[in-house]
Scaffold this active site. Structure first.
Site, PDB file in Angstrom:
ATOM      1  CD  GLN A 110      -1.001  -0.435   3.631  1.00 16.21           C
ATOM      2  OE1 GLN A 110      -1.383   0.431   4.501  1.00 16.21           O
ATOM      3  NE2 GLN A 110      -2.107  -1.473   3.746  1.00 16.21           N
ATOM      4  CG  HIS A 112      -0.464   5.345   3.745  1.00 16.02           C
ATOM      5  ND1 HIS A 112      -1.629   4.797   3.893  1.00 16.02           N
ATOM      6  CD2 HIS A 112       0.274   4.718   4.535  1.00 16.02           C
ATOM      7  CE1 HIS A 112      -1.395   3.733   4.445  1.00 16.02           C
ATOM      8  NE2 HIS A 112      -0.015   3.829   4.815  1.00 16.02           N
ATOM      9  CD  GLU A 137       1.895   3.824   7.776  1.00 17.11           C
ATOM     10  OE1 GLU A 137       0.723   3.757   8.705  1.00 17.11           O
ATOM     11  OE2 GLU A 137       1.768   2.949   6.777  1.00 17.11           O
ATOM     12  NE  ARG A 295      -6.190  -2.128   1.782  1.00 13.01           N
ATOM     13  CZ  ARG A 295      -7.399  -1.366   2.240  1.00 13.01           C
ATOM     14  NH1 ARG A 295      -7.918  -0.555   1.183  1.00 13.01           N
ATOM     15  NH2 ARG A 295      -7.497  -1.215   3.416  1.00 13.01           N
TER      16      ARG A 295
END
EC number: 5.3.1.8
Length: 423
Positions: A110, A112, A137, A295
């Site tokens: 994935q 983001h 993240e 994804r």
């Protein structure tokens, strides 16, 4: 008496199917050691521990002097606890979600979106993109932690095109040849060529992907059975991914993306648009408060191929360049700071030897959440009347500008992670 601004939390556990089972899971072990009443079901996965205010897992406050039941309710009514800059920058919300992950089977590949794209996607398709925020993240390994992260150096991808004819077939001769030719060119030409190759793979017909994957799996299985080492093309990993996600396009992504195995304490930072997947292990993770995910494979869920191919960062880098290094604090010999280039969060790791009897958690101009991974202490603050016992798995909310003194009650080393927002 002043209202408490430091208090323990009971945090939400997510039982996603990819999590480690029962007491094999670090999430379950932390839960069991912090809560003697917790019942761990050995046949259920314990995937994530969520420490924060996310509506799908708002932390509960464990202090009967506080009328609010959840952390988000309390913060809404005690805005100064965020810290003045954090409150103003993030509209009175805690900007991060702090987690522990225990991964048994791979999560989807994935990426983001950045803020600009997140706003656009949320407007266009809120059913797939539930908010307008970005989601950088960071993962810090608690046990050896394996993941895919960012595009490999082009030379490595070209080597796989030579060694894995099934991979070359899906990319197509023209795109593959072009990638080989741009190896020595400028970064823009490389990125464009890499995007073309990746897009060819992602847009391949399902039937053709399944055929080529079956050929590759058969070839690796036969060679391995004959005693040949297939690790130069990640044979074992490919067979494992294919077993878990048969016929999935994501199985071929291992030839595009860096494979990292983090040792405990090592980290990777995943900025916007970087393709990644967690494969196996336990980690502490922190992220901006968002649920936006685009994804690319290893998933039965919705794959938005056009958005994905358009948004990705096609900047190749070596696996060692994907490691995110902490800085050691000058003032505190026990403190390492993982401070990524985004405003939303920072993680602090504290390792205190058991020979030390006390340790002071310094005040910050930010709300923070502290997780005890190892050790047993009594926590006290200048403003709390009652000391707070904390052991492995214990979670503490610390309001802005509050310091906490920890008294070690056993001569065991402490390992503490603390998420905060350093603006």
């Amino acid at each position: 008496m002043a209202a408490p601004r430091v208090f323990p939390l009971s945090c939400a556990v997510q039982q996603y199917a990819w999590g480690k089972m029962g007491s094999n899971s670090e999430v379950a072990r932390l839960l069991a050691s912090s809560d003697p009443l917790a019942q761990i079901a050995e046949d259920k996965p314990y995937a994530e521990l969520w420490m924060g205010t996310h509506p799908r897992g708002d932390a509960k406050i464990l202090d009967n002097r506080i009328s609010q039941k959840t952390l988000s309710q309390w913060i809404a009514e005690n805005q100064d606890s965020l810290g003045s800059k954090v409150k103003d920058t993030f509209n009175g919300n805690l900007p991060f979600l702090f987690k522990v992950l225990s991964v048994e089977t791979p999560l989807s590949i994935q990426a983001h979106p950045n803020k600009e794209l997140a706003e656009k996607l949320h407007l266009q398709a809120p059913q797939h993109y539930p908010d307008a925020n970005h989601k950088p993240e960071m993962a810090i390994a608690l046990t050896p932690f394996q993941g895919l992260c960012g595009f490999r150096p082009v030379e490595e991808i070209v080597t796989f095109l030579k060694k894995v004819p099934e991979f070359q077939f899906l990319i197509g001769d023209e795109a593959a040849t072009h990638l080989k030719q741009t190896m020595s060119h400028d970064s823009q030409a490389v990125a464009s060529s890499l995007q073309s190759c990746f897009s060819h793979l992602m847009k391949s017909e399902k039937k053709v992907v399944v055929e080529q994957l079956n050929l590759l799996v058969k070839r690796i299985s036969q060679q391995a059975a004959a005693g040949n080492n297939m690790e130069d093309i990640f044979g074992e990993l490919l067979l494992q991914l294919h077993q878990q996600y048969p016929g999935d396009i994501g199985c071929f992504a291992i030839y595009f993306l860096n494979l990292l195995t983090l040792k405990p304490g090592e980290a990777m930072f995943l900025e916007a648009n970087v393709p990644h997947a967690y494969l196996k292990g336990d980690c502490v993770e922190c992220m901006a408060c968002s649920d936006n995910t685009v994804r690319a494979g290893l998933t039965p869920k919705f794959i938005d191929v056009p958005t994905l191919c358009e948004m990705l960062s096609y900047t190749p880098s070596s696996s060692k360049d994907r490691l995110f290094l902490p800085t050691r604090s000058r003032e505190d010999p026990y403190l390492s700071i993982y401070d990524p280039p985004v405003p939303d969060f920072t993680i602090m790791k504290t390792e205190v030897p058991g020979s030390v009897t006390g340790y002071k958690v310094l005040a910050l101009d930010s709300a923070s959440i502290l997780l005890m991974v190892q050790g047993t202490v009594i926590a006290s603050t200048p403003t709390t009347q009652t000391p707070i016992p904390l052991q492995r798995g214990g979670v503490l909310f610390i309001g802005a500008n509050e310091s906490v003194s920890l008294k070690l009650t056993e001569p065991k080393d402490l390992l503490i992670f603390r998420a905060c927002c350093l603006l």
